[in-house]
Design a protein around this motif. Structure first.
Motif, PDB file in Angstrom:
ATOM      1  N   LEU A   1       0.827  -1.206   0.000  1.00  0.00           N
ATOM      2  CA  LEU A   1       0.000   0.000   0.000  1.00  0.00           C
ATOM      3  C   LEU A   1       0.865   1.262   0.000  1.00  0.00           C
ATOM      4  O   LEU A   1       0.577   2.228  -0.717  1.00  0.00           O
ATOM      5  CB  LEU A   1      -0.930  -0.011   1.215  1.00  0.00           C
ATOM      6  N   ALA A   2       1.955   1.245   0.789  1.00  0.00           N
ATOM      7  CA  ALA A   2       2.856   2.406   0.823  1.00  0.00           C
ATOM      8  C   ALA A   2       3.564   2.575  -0.513  1.00  0.00           C
ATOM      9  O   ALA A   2       3.763   3.699  -0.987  1.00  0.00           O
ATOM     10  CB  ALA A   2       3.875   2.227   1.946  1.00  0.00           C
ATOM     11  N   ARG A   3       3.943   1.454  -1.142  1.00  0.00           N
ATOM     12  CA  ARG A   3       4.578   1.523  -2.472  1.00  0.00           C
ATOM     13  C   ARG A   3       3.628   2.155  -3.485  1.00  0.00           C
ATOM     14  O   ARG A   3       4.012   3.058  -4.243  1.00  0.00           O
ATOM     15  CB  ARG A   3       4.946   0.112  -2.928  1.00  0.00           C
ATOM     16  N   ASP A   4       2.389   1.701  -3.505  1.00  0.00           N
ATOM     17  CA  ASP A   4       1.425   2.226  -4.476  1.00  0.00           C
ATOM     18  C   ASP A   4       1.175   3.716  -4.257  1.00  0.00           C
ATOM     19  O   ASP A   4       1.083   4.487  -5.223  1.00  0.00           O
ATOM     20  CB  ASP A   4       0.116   1.454  -4.376  1.00  0.00           C
ATOM     21  N   LEU A   5       1.090   4.132  -3.014  1.00  0.00           N
ATOM     22  CA  LEU A   5       0.879   5.550  -2.717  1.00  0.00           C
ATOM     23  C   LEU A   5       2.074   6.374  -3.181  1.00  0.00           C
ATOM     24  O   LEU A   5       1.906   7.448  -3.788  1.00  0.00           O
ATOM     25  CB  LEU A   5       0.636   5.750  -1.223  1.00  0.00           C
ATOM     26  N   SER A   6       3.283   5.880  -2.906  1.00  0.00           N
ATOM     27  CA  SER A   6       4.490   6.605  -3.318  1.00  0.00           C
ATOM     28  C   SER A   6       4.555   6.737  -4.834  1.00  0.00           C
ATOM     29  O   SER A   6       4.915   7.794  -5.367  1.00  0.00           O
ATOM     30  CB  SER A   6       5.740   5.889  -2.795  1.00  0.00           C
ATOM     31  N   LEU A   7       4.216   5.673  -5.553  1.00  0.00           N
ATOM     32  CA  LEU A   7       4.238   5.721  -7.014  1.00  0.00           C
ATOM     33  C   LEU A   7       3.217   6.725  -7.542  1.00  0.00           C
ATOM     34  O   LEU A   7       3.499   7.485  -8.474  1.00  0.00           O
ATOM     35  CB  LEU A   7       3.962   4.336  -7.589  1.00  0.00           C
ATOM     36  N   ARG A   8       2.040   6.755  -6.950  1.00  0.00           N
ATOM     37  CA  ARG A   8       1.014   7.693  -7.423  1.00  0.00           C
ATOM     38  C   ARG A   8       1.419   9.143  -7.163  1.00  0.00           C
ATOM     39  O   ARG A   8       1.144  10.033  -7.966  1.00  0.00           O
ATOM     40  CB  ARG A   8      -0.326   7.382  -6.762  1.00  0.00           C
ATOM     41  N   LEU A   9       2.094   9.373  -6.031  1.00  0.00           N
ATOM     42  CA  LEU A   9       2.460  10.746  -5.668  1.00  0.00           C
ATOM     43  C   LEU A   9       3.693  11.243  -6.410  1.00  0.00           C
ATOM     44  O   LEU A   9       3.762  12.407  -6.815  1.00  0.00           O
ATOM     45  CB  LEU A   9       2.698  10.837  -4.154  1.00  0.00           C
ATOM     46  N   LEU A  10       4.695  10.352  -6.591  1.00  0.00           N
ATOM     47  CA  LEU A  10       5.987  10.794  -7.105  1.00  0.00           C
ATOM     48  C   LEU A  10       6.256  10.363  -8.543  1.00  0.00           C
ATOM     49  O   LEU A  10       7.088  10.967  -9.216  1.00  0.00           O
ATOM     50  CB  LEU A  10       7.108  10.288  -6.183  1.00  0.00           C
ATOM     51  N   GLY A  11       5.599   9.316  -8.991  1.00  0.00           N
ATOM     52  CA  GLY A  11       5.677   8.910 -10.390  1.00  0.00           C
ATOM     53  C   GLY A  11       7.076   8.802 -10.942  1.00  0.00           C
ATOM     54  O   GLY A  11       7.903   8.017 -10.473  1.00  0.00           O
ATOM     55  N   GLU A  12       7.357   9.634 -11.941  1.00  0.00           N
ATOM     56  CA  GLU A  12       8.619   9.561 -12.679  1.00  0.00           C
ATOM     57  C   GLU A  12       9.833   9.781 -11.793  1.00  0.00           C
ATOM     58  O   GLU A  12      10.910   9.246 -12.059  1.00  0.00           O
ATOM     59  CB  GLU A  12       8.593  10.587 -13.807  1.00  0.00           C
ATOM     60  N   ARG A  13       9.692  10.537 -10.736  1.00  0.00           N
ATOM     61  CA  ARG A  13      10.830  10.781  -9.846  1.00  0.00           C
ATOM     62  C   ARG A  13      11.287   9.499  -9.161  1.00  0.00           C
ATOM     63  O   ARG A  13      12.464   9.374  -8.798  1.00  0.00           O
ATOM     64  CB  ARG A  13      10.472  11.830  -8.801  1.00  0.00           C
ATOM     65  N   ILE A  14      10.381   8.549  -8.981  1.00  0.00           N
ATOM     66  CA  ILE A  14      10.767   7.249  -8.415  1.00  0.00           C
ATOM     67  C   ILE A  14      11.298   6.320  -9.503  1.00  0.00           C
ATOM     68  O   ILE A  14      12.275   5.591  -9.293  1.00  0.00           O
ATOM     69  CB  ILE A  14       9.563   6.598  -7.708  1.00  0.00           C
ATOM     70  N   LEU A  15      10.675   6.344 -10.668  1.00  0.00           N
ATOM     71  CA  LEU A  15      11.017   5.383 -11.718  1.00  0.00           C
ATOM     72  C   LEU A  15      12.342   5.695 -12.403  1.00  0.00           C
ATOM     73  O   LEU A  15      13.054   4.782 -12.848  1.00  0.00           O
ATOM     74  CB  LEU A  15       9.898   5.338 -12.763  1.00  0.00           C
ATOM     75  N   ASP A  16      12.690   6.948 -12.530  1.00  0.00           N
ATOM     76  CA  ASP A  16      13.922   7.329 -13.224  1.00  0.00           C
ATOM     77  C   ASP A  16      15.133   7.030 -12.342  1.00  0.00           C
ATOM     78  O   ASP A  16      15.053   7.117 -11.107  1.00  0.00           O
ATOM     79  CB  ASP A  16      13.887   8.812 -13.580  1.00  0.00           C
ATOM     80  N   VAL A  17      16.251   6.669 -12.975  1.00  0.00           N
ATOM     81  CA  VAL A  17      17.491   6.353 -12.247  1.00  0.00           C
ATOM     82  C   VAL A  17      18.626   7.108 -12.940  1.00  0.00           C
ATOM     83  O   VAL A  17      19.415   6.525 -13.693  1.00  0.00           O
ATOM     84  CB  VAL A  17      17.784   4.835 -12.228  1.00  0.00           C
ATOM     85  N   PRO A  18      18.748   8.414 -12.712  1.00  0.00           N
ATOM     86  CA  PRO A  18      19.713   9.222 -13.473  1.00  0.00           C
ATOM     87  C   PRO A  18      21.148   8.732 -13.382  1.00  0.00           C
ATOM     88  O   PRO A  18      21.866   8.725 -14.391  1.00  0.00           O
ATOM     89  CB  PRO A  18      19.542  10.618 -12.865  1.00  0.00           C
ATOM     90  N   TRP A  19      21.617   8.335 -12.201  1.00  0.00           N
ATOM     91  CA  TRP A  19      23.019   7.911 -12.082  1.00  0.00           C
ATOM     92  C   TRP A  19      23.299   6.677 -12.928  1.00  0.00           C
ATOM     93  O   TRP A  19      24.410   6.501 -13.440  1.00  0.00           O
ATOM     94  CB  TRP A  19      23.392   7.651 -10.627  1.00  0.00           C
ATOM     95  N   LEU A  20      22.292   5.830 -13.111  1.00  0.00           N
ATOM     96  CA  LEU A  20      22.460   4.639 -13.930  1.00  0.00           C
ATOM     97  C   LEU A  20      22.443   4.989 -15.412  1.00  0.00           C
ATOM     98  O   LEU A  20      23.355   4.627 -16.163  1.00  0.00           O
ATOM     99  CB  LEU A  20      21.346   3.642 -13.614  1.00  0.00           C
ATOM    100  N   TYR A  21      21.429   5.711 -15.842  1.00  0.00           N
ATOM    101  CA  TYR A  21      21.254   5.972 -17.263  1.00  0.00           C
ATOM    102  C   TYR A  21      22.286   6.952 -17.811  1.00  0.00           C
ATOM    103  O   TYR A  21      22.649   6.883 -18.989  1.00  0.00           O
ATOM    104  CB  TYR A  21      19.844   6.491 -17.530  1.00  0.00           C
ATOM    105  N   ARG A  22      22.772   7.874 -16.968  1.00  0.00           N
ATOM    106  CA  ARG A  22      23.764   8.838 -17.433  1.00  0.00           C
ATOM    107  C   ARG A  22      25.189   8.326 -17.288  1.00  0.00           C
ATOM    108  O   ARG A  22      26.121   8.933 -17.811  1.00  0.00           O
ATOM    109  CB  ARG A  22      23.612  10.153 -16.670  1.00  0.00           C
ATOM    110  N   GLY A  23      25.378   7.243 -16.533  1.00  0.00           N
ATOM    111  CA  GLY A  23      26.719   6.691 -16.341  1.00  0.00           C
ATOM    112  C   GLY A  23      27.550   7.460 -15.358  1.00  0.00           C
ATOM    113  O   GLY A  23      28.775   7.378 -15.376  1.00  0.00           O
TER     114      GLY A  23
END
Length: 404
Positions: free
Chosen positions: A375-397
């Motif tokens: 339930l906490a995971r689902d709430l966090s995803l709904r509130l923060l969306g892309e900020r949780i899903l994106d991984v800048p340090w990984l994708y930018r190297g």
């Protein structure tokens, strides 16, 4: 000219062969199978991996075969509601300097194989099984068994083990642990989109998260195919032979009991449309603990041989491709002796791949959460969306943040 011997003709081995050639080395690649090929279905390639492939001149063949999905969406497997989304396509390329692609594993392997086949300084050998090796201050000597049973010894400046999860090279290195079962089962299928009912076709990456399981699907081959991967907690069926086996759709549907109708409909429709489910018991290596686990003396490891990981960050192939690019940089350091070049390679890689291994483990716990954590995971995803899903340090190297 220095020479590298590479054990393994999968994606990791071919990427390393191409990279080593570009560093100015002669390459001998030995594969124990009787043909070059890849088992599996789809692969997701983040900008970190795509930048490497583009730098090797593979931009055109990749994009002729791959898809560039515009969106990643996360849905609840229980009620089907969208929890979050992340923009891919042009937005991802602008954010992180490279495309996010989905591609059939065989197509990626074929593009790499085609790139190295005609290189005069690359020799490809099939049905050569690595038995063991010895090294001294001058060279590493690798003993191989050929298809007819006779043995040969090949001398090279360095040896690279890119021979997969059950790596023979890794097994011969002291102080490097082997693979571990995860206790998760992966069901994989590929189906023609035209054979699916129109509402079930998709051109985006979708992850359905449920208690103790999840399912991901995304397009392949210009959107003509749909790749599906369902992972659940569980042990392999009794008597299972090998790691790639026929799977029971009924067992998968039983595991999906209680999930939403659209998800179950998709699994049923995949079978009706000719998709064949295959079963993989997942295995991994513990996060790399130091540079010595990726290189010792004149011997190094790459890909799953070095850092097999859970698939919950979609970075298995990406890390193998990054390994090859870093190997290229290290092998080109002409002022250093070969063992020191491998040491530079390992020092540049081990902390990053260990962080990706840890993040992949953590993602699995989040994907499969139950009870209040879900339930906490689902709430966090709904509130923060892309900020949780994106991984800048990984994708930018970039450097690995503290805490990863």
């Amino acid at each position: 000219m220095h020479q590298i011997l590479i054990a393994g003709g999968g994606i990791a081995g071919l990427a390393a062969a191409l990279a080593s050639h570009r560093a100015g080395w002669q390459v001998r690649l030995h594969e124990r199978a009787n043909a070059f090929g890849e088992v599996g279905a789809g692969v997701q390639l983040g900008p970190n991996a795509v930048r490497c492939l583009d730098a090797w001149g593979l931009a055109a063949p990749l994009r002729a075969l791959a898809c560039r999905p515009p969106l990643l969406q996360v849905r609840s497997a229980l009620d089907g509601r969208e929890l979050a989304r992340m923009r891919l396509g042009r937005e991802m390329s602008e954010r992180h300097g490279g495309d996010y692609l989905t591609i059939h594993r065989a197509d990626l392997h074929g593009a790499l194989l085609s790139a190295v086949q005609d290189l005069t300084e690359v020799q490809l050998q099939l049905q050569h099984e690595l038995l063991d090796f010895t090294e001294d201050d001058a060279a590493v000597r690798t003993r191989l068994r050929c298809a007819d049973g006779h043995e040969l010894q090949v001398e090279s400046d360095v040896l690279l083990g890119a021979d997969g999860l059950h790596s023979r090279v890794r097994a011969l290195l002291p102080g490097v642990a082997g693979e571990l079962p995860v206790g998760h089962l992966a069901y994989r299928a590929v189906v023609a989109q035209q054979a699916l009912p129109a509402p079930l076709r998709s051109q985006v990456v979708t992850a359905w998260l449920g208690p103790g399981l999840h399912l991901v699907h995304y397009p392949l081959r210009a959107g003509e195919l749909l790749n599906l991967v369902a992972i659940r907690h569980g042990q392999p069926p009794a008597g299972l032979q090998g790691w790639d086996c026929a799977a029971s759709e009924s067992q998968l549907l039983a595991a999906l009991d209680g999930t939403c109708a659209p998800l179950q409909d998709l699994v049923r429709a995949a079978g009706q449309a000719g998709g064949v489910w295959r079963l993989w018991p997942l295995a991994e290596r513990a996060p790399v603990a130091g540079a010595h686990e990726m290189a010792q003396g004149r011997v190094a490891l790459a890909g799953d041989a070095a850092h097999a990981m859970r698939p919950y960050l979609a970075q298995g192939a990406g890390m193998a491709i990054e390994d090859a690019m870093q190997l290229q940089r290290a092998l080109a350091m002409e002022a250093l002796e070969p063992p020191l070049r491998l040491r530079r390679y390992a020092l540049a890689r081990w902390q990053r791949v260990a962080a990706v291994q840890r993040r992949s483990r953590r993602n699995g716990r989040i994907f499969h959460a139950v009870g209040p954590v879900r339930l906490a995971r689902d709430l966090s995803l709904r509130l923060l969306g892309e900020r949780i899903l994106d991984v800048p340090w990984l994708y930018r190297g970039g450097p690995v943040p503290k805490g990863e």
